[in-house]
Structure formats: structure tokens, C-alpha cells
Design a protein around this motif. Structure first.
Motif, PDB file in Angstrom:
ATOM      1  N   THR A  60      21.906 -10.614  41.491  1.00 35.84           N
ATOM      2  CA  THR A  60      21.442 -11.273  42.590  1.00 35.84           C
ATOM      3  C   THR A  60      21.036 -12.747  42.242  1.00 35.84           C
ATOM      4  OG1 THR A  60      19.532  -9.851  42.284  1.00 35.84           O
ATOM      5  CG2 THR A  60      21.008  -9.069  44.069  1.00 35.84           C
ATOM      6  N   LEU A  77      22.249 -15.769  44.317  1.00 35.53           N
ATOM      7  CA  LEU A  77      21.261 -16.508  44.890  1.00 35.53           C
ATOM      8  C   LEU A  77      21.148 -18.197  44.401  1.00 35.53           C
ATOM      9  CD1 LEU A  77      18.269 -13.976  45.198  1.00 35.53           C
ATOM     10  CD2 LEU A  77      19.531 -15.023  47.126  1.00 35.53           C
ATOM     11  N   ARG A  78      21.324 -18.410  42.993  1.00 36.24           N
ATOM     12  CA  ARG A  78      21.516 -19.584  42.491  1.00 36.24           C
ATOM     13  C   ARG A  78      22.742 -20.350  42.869  1.00 36.24           C
ATOM     14  NH1 ARG A  78      18.813 -17.119  38.198  1.00 36.24           N
ATOM     15  NH2 ARG A  78      20.686 -16.274  37.604  1.00 36.24           N
ATOM     16  N   MET A  99      12.482 -19.422  44.889  1.00 34.13           N
ATOM     17  CA  MET A  99      12.991 -19.143  43.441  1.00 34.13           C
ATOM     18  C   MET A  99      12.584 -20.228  42.564  1.00 34.13           C
ATOM     19  SD  MET A  99      16.961 -18.231  44.189  1.00 34.13           S
ATOM     20  CE  MET A  99      17.366 -17.955  42.348  1.00 34.13           C
ATOM     21  N   ASP A 154       9.082 -16.657  42.619  1.00 31.47           N
ATOM     22  CA  ASP A 154       8.635 -15.676  43.414  1.00 31.47           C
ATOM     23  C   ASP A 154       9.665 -14.641  43.888  1.00 31.47           C
ATOM     24  OD1 ASP A 154       5.939 -16.326  43.609  1.00 31.47           O
ATOM     25  OD2 ASP A 154       6.177 -17.556  45.138  1.00 31.47           O
ATOM     26  N   VAL A 212      12.561 -13.441  46.562  1.00 33.13           N
ATOM     27  CA  VAL A 212      13.078 -13.591  47.721  1.00 33.13           C
ATOM     28  C   VAL A 212      12.946 -12.281  48.756  1.00 33.13           C
ATOM     29  CG1 VAL A 212      15.153 -14.083  48.787  1.00 33.13           C
ATOM     30  CG2 VAL A 212      14.849 -15.154  46.711  1.00 33.13           C
ATOM     31  N   LEU A 260      17.802  -9.962  50.528  1.00 34.24           N
ATOM     32  CA  LEU A 260      18.659  -9.080  49.527  1.00 34.24           C
ATOM     33  C   LEU A 260      19.354  -8.083  49.746  1.00 34.24           C
ATOM     34  CD1 LEU A 260      18.476  -9.667  46.489  1.00 34.24           C
ATOM     35  CD2 LEU A 260      16.832 -11.166  47.826  1.00 34.24           C
ATOM     36  N   GLY A 272      19.309  -7.231  38.306  1.00 32.18           N
ATOM     37  CA  GLY A 272      18.561  -7.819  39.101  1.00 32.18           C
ATOM     38  C   GLY A 272      18.037  -7.322  40.394  1.00 32.18           C
ATOM     39  N   TYR A 273      18.687  -6.416  40.535  1.00 34.35           N
ATOM     40  CA  TYR A 273      18.516  -5.357  41.898  1.00 34.35           C
ATOM     41  C   TYR A 273      18.516  -4.047  41.834  1.00 34.35           C
ATOM     42  CZ  TYR A 273      18.435  -4.322  47.030  1.00 34.35           C
ATOM     43  OH  TYR A 273      17.968  -3.819  48.251  1.00 34.35           O
ATOM     44  N   ARG A 278      14.395  -4.769  42.884  1.00 37.57           N
ATOM     45  CA  ARG A 278      13.558  -5.361  42.143  1.00 37.57           C
ATOM     46  C   ARG A 278      11.929  -4.951  42.401  1.00 37.57           C
ATOM     47  NH1 ARG A 278      15.779  -9.667  39.748  1.00 37.57           N
ATOM     48  NH2 ARG A 278      14.431 -11.633  39.020  1.00 37.57           N
ATOM     49  N   GLN A 291      13.286  -2.200  47.933  1.00 35.69           N
ATOM     50  CA  GLN A 291      14.576  -2.316  47.661  1.00 35.69           C
ATOM     51  C   GLN A 291      15.291  -0.984  47.090  1.00 35.69           C
ATOM     52  OE1 GLN A 291      15.247  -5.996  45.117  1.00 35.69           O
ATOM     53  NE2 GLN A 291      14.277  -7.401  46.608  1.00 35.69           N
ATOM     54  N   ARG A 339      17.633 -24.161  33.771  1.00 38.07           N
ATOM     55  CA  ARG A 339      17.452 -23.232  35.114  1.00 38.07           C
ATOM     56  C   ARG A 339      15.911 -23.776  35.640  1.00 38.07           C
ATOM     57  NH1 ARG A 339      18.247 -16.887  34.586  1.00 38.07           N
ATOM     58  NH2 ARG A 339      16.585 -17.141  36.171  1.00 38.07           N
ATOM     59  N   ARG A 383       7.110 -15.086  36.709  1.00 37.55           N
ATOM     60  CA  ARG A 383       8.071 -14.153  37.041  1.00 37.55           C
ATOM     61  C   ARG A 383       7.746 -12.935  36.286  1.00 37.55           C
ATOM     62  NH1 ARG A 383      13.232 -16.283  34.582  1.00 37.55           N
ATOM     63  NH2 ARG A 383      14.311 -14.860  35.827  1.00 37.55           N
TER      64      ARG A 383
HETATM   65  P1  AMP Z   1      17.170 -13.408  38.009  1.00 37.27           P
HETATM   66  O1  AMP Z   1      18.333 -14.318  37.473  1.00 37.27           O
HETATM   67  O2  AMP Z   1      17.610 -11.928  38.352  1.00 37.27           O
HETATM   68  O3  AMP Z   1      15.977 -13.544  37.233  1.00 37.27           O
HETATM   69  O4  AMP Z   1      16.592 -14.163  39.427  1.00 37.27           O
HETATM   70  C1  AMP Z   1      16.167 -15.443  39.268  1.00 37.27           C
HETATM   71  C2  AMP Z   1      15.401 -15.481  40.860  1.00 37.27           C
HETATM   72  O5  AMP Z   1      16.230 -14.996  42.138  1.00 37.27           O
HETATM   73  C3  AMP Z   1      14.181 -14.457  40.896  1.00 37.27           C
HETATM   74  O6  AMP Z   1      13.182 -14.957  40.190  1.00 37.27           O
HETATM   75  C4  AMP Z   1      13.934 -14.474  42.458  1.00 37.27           C
HETATM   76  O7  AMP Z   1      13.417 -15.403  43.188  1.00 37.27           O
HETATM   77  C5  AMP Z   1      15.385 -14.226  42.990  1.00 37.27           C
HETATM   78  N1  AMP Z   1      15.882 -12.921  42.908  1.00 37.27           N
HETATM   79  C6  AMP Z   1      17.023 -12.304  42.068  1.00 37.27           C
HETATM   80  N2  AMP Z   1      17.114 -11.089  42.637  1.00 37.27           N
HETATM   81  C7  AMP Z   1      16.112 -10.734  43.415  1.00 37.27           C
HETATM   82  C8  AMP Z   1      15.732  -9.587  44.159  1.00 37.27           C
HETATM   83  N3  AMP Z   1      16.449  -8.343  43.681  1.00 37.27           N
HETATM   84  N4  AMP Z   1      14.660  -9.578  44.881  1.00 37.27           N
HETATM   85  C9  AMP Z   1      14.100 -10.846  45.234  1.00 37.27           C
HETATM   86  N5  AMP Z   1      14.283 -12.032  44.562  1.00 37.27           N
HETATM   87  C10 AMP Z   1      15.312 -11.645  43.804  1.00 37.27           C
END
Ligand code: AMP
Length: 192
Positions: A31, A35-36, A53, A57, A59, A64, A85-86, A88, A92, A136, A147
Motif C-alpha cells: 500500500t 500511495l507513493r 504521508m 501519519d 492515511v 485504504l 503494509g496493510y 495497519r 483495517q 523517500r 512512524r
Molecule cells: P510504507 O511504505 O508501508 O511504510 O508506507 C508509507 C506511508 O504510506 C505510511 O507512513 C502511511 O502514511 C501510508 N500508508 C501505507 N499503508 C497504509 C495503511 N495500510 N494505512 C494507512 N496509511 C498507510
């Protein structure tokens, strides 16, 4: 096969997810990557989530859920997928249970990658230094701390939510990357 990867930021979930994807021929759903990508392409979603992001924080759960619900219907998920990443947080996790049961699917295994927080801090600061050119936006110490706090507050409780699952696997994520991936592979092979 449907797998959830649990672990704090910097535990190596992304790296291990790619190994699992290749070994077991399942889709890798990150995820964070999705999102990126949305932020990079300045899509409607990207514009909404950018600031959240950057602060480290989470999202909103509704956004999601839409993202995941659509993604797991893609053809490449027919053979299974690994969620990186899901979920979280608790909400969810409940949503995921619901959408999986609607399509008669089950979580086959949960893999928790266990790493001490002191090591995570070193790893993520290192990652921020290495990628100076295109680091990043969420890789700096202050954001990392946020985080990690989000992880402890929101995500860590999922360990107890899932730990009674018949295939709850804890992996020592402080070993070499290759040892971690070997341990994961051996555990997943035992499931078949
Ligand atoms: P990650 O690469 O998984 O560390 O995600 C990077 C950022 O994306 C996180 O710090 C959140 O801001 C957002 N993000 C990714 N996955 C989720 C999720 N399941 N729920 C909420 N925000 C998420």
C-alpha cells in the motif's frame, strides 16, 4: 495463498515481500508503494495523501479500503497475494476480514518480522543517507519516530489480533536478509 506481512517500518517487509512474490508466484501488494505512485503521478488520491504521508501519519482507513478492495480483484491476485503494509490497525484488519469473506477467501498465514527498535533506527537513518539523491520524503529521523509511534500505537496491537491464527509465524528479522528469506520460505513450504 494469501499472506500478511507484519512488522515495524524498516523491518525489511518490502525486501522479503519481493522474495515471497517470486518464490510463490503471488502478487505483491504494497500500500505504501501504491500511495507513493499516486503522489508521484499527482492523481486525485495522491494530492489528498501527500501531506499525511510526509508527516509519517496514517492515511484514512476509508481510502485504504477502496484501494485494497479494488487491487485484490486484479487478475494477478487470482493465485494469491502478499499484503505488505496493510492492515495497519484494527479497523483495517476487520475490513480485510470482511472483504475476504465476501469472496470466500481466507488468510493462509501471517508473518511477523521481529526487529529491535534500536536496530530500526540505525537502518532507517542509513537508508536516508544512502539515497541522498532521491530519498523517500518520509525517511528522516523525526518522521521515522512518528512512524514508529504510529506502529506501536496502531499496528502492534494486530499481533495479538492475529496471534491465535493457526499459521502465525514469527521470524527473527535481525538476521541477514538471506537468512530471513530462507526462514520465511521454509515456514511457508511447511504450510503446503
Ligand atoms: P510504507 O511504505 O508501508 O511504510 O508506507 C508509507 C506511508 O504510506 C505510511 O507512513 C502511511 O502514511 C501510508 N500508508 C501505507 N499503508 C497504509 C495503511 N495500510 N494505512 C494507512 N496509511 C498507510
Amino acid at each position: 495463498m494469501i499472506i500478511i506481512l507484519l512488522g515495524p517500518p524498516g523491518a525489511g517487509k518490502g525486501t522479503q515481500a519481493v522474495y515471497i512474490k517470486n518464490q510463490f508466484k503471488i502478487a505483491h501488494i504494497s500500500t505504501g508503494d501504491m500511495l507513493r505512485e499516486a503522489v508521484k503521478n499527482q492523481t486525485e488520491l495522491g494530492l489528498i495523501v501527500k501531506d499525511v504521508m510526509e508527516r509519517g501519519d496514517l492515511v484514512s482507513d476509508d481510502l485504504l479500503l477502496k484501494l485494497i478492495d479494488q487491487r485484490i480483484k486484479d487478475d494477478d491476485c487470482d493465485n494469491g497475494f502478499i499484503l505488505d503494509g496493510y492492515p495497519r490497525n484494527q479497523k483495517q484488519a476487520s475490513s480485510l476480514d470482511k472483504i475476504l469473506s465476501q469472496s470466500n477467501k481466507n488468510i493462509d498465514a501471517i508473518i511477523q518480522i521481529d526487529v529491535d527498535f534500536s536496530i530500526l533506527e540505525k537502518r532507517i537513518t542509513g537508508r536516508a543517507d544512502e539515497n541522498k539523491g532521491e530519498k523517500r520524503v518520509d525517511d528522516n529521523l523525526e518522521v521515522l519516530k512518528n512512524r514508529l509511534l504510529e506502529y506501536v500505537d496502531q499496528t502492534e496491537p494486530l499481533i495479538s489480533y492475529y496471534s491465535s491464527h493457526e499459521n502465525y509465524i514469527v521470524i527473527n528479522g535481525m538476521n541477514d536478509i538471506s537468512k530471513v528469506s530462507e526462514d520465511i520460505k521454509n515456514n511457508l513450504n511447511k504450510l503446503k
